[in-house]
Scaffold this active site. Structure first.
Site, mmCIF file in Angstrom:
data_model
loop_
_atom_site.group_PDB
_atom_site.id
_atom_site.type_symbol
_atom_site.label_atom_id
_atom_site.label_comp_id
_atom_site.label_asym_id
_atom_site.label_seq_id
_atom_site.Cartn_x
_atom_site.Cartn_y
_atom_site.Cartn_z
ATOM 1 C CG HIS A 1 -8.247 -0.130 5.649
ATOM 2 N ND1 HIS A 1 -8.087 -0.291 4.287
ATOM 3 C CD2 HIS A 1 -7.757 1.092 5.945
ATOM 4 C CE1 HIS A 1 -7.519 0.789 3.791
ATOM 5 N NE2 HIS A 1 -7.306 1.641 4.781
ATOM 6 C CG ASP A 2 -10.513 3.534 4.832
ATOM 7 O OD1 ASP A 2 -9.827 3.503 5.871
ATOM 8 O OD2 ASP A 2 -10.055 3.828 3.716
ATOM 9 C CG ASP B 1 -3.826 5.878 1.048
ATOM 10 O OD1 ASP B 1 -4.808 5.206 1.387
ATOM 11 O OD2 ASP B 1 -3.526 6.977 1.559
ATOM 12 C CG ASP C 1 -2.102 0.759 1.234
ATOM 13 O OD1 ASP C 1 -2.102 1.778 0.530
ATOM 14 O OD2 ASP C 1 -3.071 0.379 1.917
ATOM 15 C CD GLU D 1 -8.603 5.143 -0.735
ATOM 16 O OE1 GLU D 1 -9.463 4.998 0.133
ATOM 17 O OE2 GLU D 1 -7.542 5.773 -0.526
#
Ligand code: TEU
Length: 589
Positions: A366-367, A235, A133, A292
């Site tokens: 994870h968000d 990210d 990431d 993302e």
């Protein structure tokens, strides 16, 4: 407290299907689609590991790389070929690693460089690639780059971040609000200027307009390609290019601020930076990249992920944002219908398909809230519901991305005390709600719905204390249901969510049409059933998923003469679906 405001993502989805068809007809990439070779990352399943929460090998309560190494076989079983690790670089952990102090080393809490090299090698032996990431929109304020930059206005890195003089009366240069709340500007005494941060003050934004910054980031990526990683997740990538104009935006909150997303997401020219990155890092390798891309609309997908796109895949957020009425105000949720959710998926499925692009199919990360709590009615049967959602993720066109715990049927936590929640953004959103005049109870309701901590509770391996995650005290409480929902118990139960994942994973491996076949939605207006076909050459699968707790009926002409491949209901009957039943039929194309 419910808001009826139309979510812009959803509004967009409703018109996208039409745009998609036009793209299919006119886009030159369409012709190339049939020849596009199948890449390794298109045929596999990806799995996200929240490193801090997966498996602790040394009893300090925090997951680590050796822990992951010890559980690779679980992932192998699931048919996973790519593991996305959340950032494990040196970090002060203000945002659990999304604040990187040194991209060239591993945070001691997670292990060492040797552990990472071992993990890459051992995973490869199981035909699994490690995906890192890369947090490149910003660094930690403890990164040496930032330390040098803030030290004055004429050092070598003085222009590596976004510095501005104070505005009127010494205030912040403009009214932009960071994504985690509060001004997007923080004053630095040492330098005597403000710096911009899209997220926390401890996450200063890099200045991508400076070619030296872009070069430095390319070097970081090259370093990890050399180490043998299989790809990167980029990210918050839509925020890297800032507009020329740094003046105030139209306020969208009572305090006169405007969310920075509206001011900086997907600024014109961003593709030039990303194209440069792709050419320098990726060309000539077999790695994949997934961006993302919050802020990229479906009609823009061809430039991002088409055959000449800057990424192989991008996560777009229309479906996961379907219940968001106001990004900052978690007390306002938007009610939605199943046809709206279907429209989101269909738009991105069709756009990527018709332009020869590829899609990362996901319901969780994870968000995000856990998908059973997010997309199914309150009180839904977890096992049946978890299997229904698994069926969607594993039978759409694209590479499925599973979030750790999703394969076990995890649901949101609803702790009573805000102090139990560790995520800084959760705490900030809670405080924002109180500041806006909501009661503590209302603010907690928002937290129960949206808190990022729900996706981050420790992985549950067995029935032992702390679910076998750690021998110490876990950094975040293990969810109380662990004696039932854990890898060991679910492996032993043929009817578990986990075993359904294994079954679907095998089916996907055997049916090429489920991987690359074309997608066609059925029964769009049906409020209970999400149905579609996947077709390739002479093979056609029909997928029918009941999203409701009631029995549902449908016109079975679409499966006339078809053979049932799988159903979550032993007593499956054509034309009817039991509550949360998912069924896959094979029909002649
Ligand atoms: O998230 C970026 C981001 O924009 C999300 O917070 C987004 O607003 C949300 O997912 C929409 O539903 C990334 C990471 O995934 C997140 O964990 C980090 O906190 C953030 O960047 C900062 O690095």
């Amino acid at each position: 407290m419910r808001s009826k405001r139309k979510n812009p993502f959803v509004r967009l989805c409703s018109v996208m299907a039409g745009i998609v068809l036009l793209c299919a007809v006119y886009h030159p990439a369409f012709a190339a689609q049939a020849e596009k070779p199948s890449k390794w990352w298109q045929k596999t399943i990806a799995y996200e590991i929240y490193v801090k929460s997966f498996k602790d090998s040394d009893g300090d309560g925090t997951g680590d790389l050796r822990g992951i190494l010890s559980e690779l076989d679980h992932l192998k079983n699931l048919g996973v070929g790519a593991i996305w690790l959340t950032p494990c670089f040196v970090s002060p952990q203000k945002d659990n690693g999304y604040d990187v102090a040194n991209y060239y080393d591993i945070d001691p809490a997670y292990g060492s460089m040797e552990d990472m090299e071992n993990l890459i090698e051992e995973a490869k032996k199981r035909k699994i690639r490690i995906v890192l990431d890369l947090v490149f929109n910003h660094t930690s304020n403890e990164n040496e780059w930032f330390q040098e930059s803030r030290s004055g206005r004429d050092n070598e890195k003085s222009d590596w971040y976004i510095w501005k003089d104070p505005g009127k009366d010494g205030n912040a240069p403009n009214n932009w609000r960071s994504i985690f709340g509060g001004s997007a500007w923080t004053y630095d005494e040492e330098r005597g200027q403000y710096y911009l941060h899209t997220f926390l003050p401890e996450q200063p934004d890099l200045n991508w307009a400076n070619p030296e910054v872009r070069r430095a980031l390319i070097d970081v990526a090259d370093f990890w390609v050399e180490k043998g990683v299989g790809g990167f997740r980029l990210d918050a990538i839509t925020y890297i290019r800032k507009p020329e104009d740094f003046s105030d935006g139209k306020p969208d909150a009572g305090d006169g601020t405007v969310g920075i997303h509206a001011m900086t997401a997907n600024t014109d020219g961003i593709l030039d930076y990303l194209g440069e990155f792709k050419a320098a890092v990726q060309d000539g390798t077999d790695i994949f990249t997934v961006g993302e891309a919050n802020g990229v609309s479906a009609d823009e997908l061809p430039e991002w992920v088409g055959p000449d796109g800057v990424f192989d895949m991008v996560f777009e957020f229309s479906h996961v944002s379907i219940d968001v009425a106001d990004e900052m105000n978690w007390c306002k949720t938007r009610s939605w219908t199943l046809p709206e959710l279907k429209a989101c998926f269909t738009a991105s499925q069709k756009t990527t398909e018709s332009t020869g692009g590829w899609y990362p199919v996901f319901l969780e990360n994870h968000d995000q809230p856990r998908s059973i709590s997010h997309f199914l009615p309150e009180g839904a049967d977890r096992v049946a519901g978890g299997k229904a959602l698994a069926t969607l993720v594993l039978t759409m066109r694209g590479t499925p991305f599973i979030m750790e715990g999703e394969e076990l049927g995890f649901v949101n936590v609803s702790w009573d005390d805000i102090e139990d929640y560790q995520d800084i953004s959760t705490r900030n959103h809670y405080q924002f709600a109180l500041d806006e005049g909501y009661s503590e109870e209302e603010a907690m309701e928002g937290v129960h719905h949206f808190a990022r901590d729900s996706a981050r509770t420790p992985m549950q391996w067995d029935q032992s204390e702390n679910a076998g995650f750690t021998e110490g005290t876990p950094w975040l409480p293990v969810y109380e249901d662990y004696s039932v929902y854990n890898v060991d118990s679910e492996m032993a139960d043929p009817k578990s969510v986990l075993n359904w994942y294994l079954t679907l994973s095998r089916l996907r491996g055997e049916h090429e049409e489920l991987v690359t076949g074309s997608y066609e939605e059925l029964f769009h207006d049906d409020e209970q059933i999400f149905a579609y076909t996947r077709e390739k050459d002479d093979k056609k699968a029909v997928i029918l998923i009941n999203f409701s707790a009631q029995e549902a009926s449908y016109d079975d002409a679409c499966i006339e003469g078809a053979r049932l491949l799988l159903s979550t209901n032993e007593n499956n009957v054509k034309g009817r679906l039991a509550p949360f039943e998912a069924a896959i039929y094979q029909a002649a194309a």
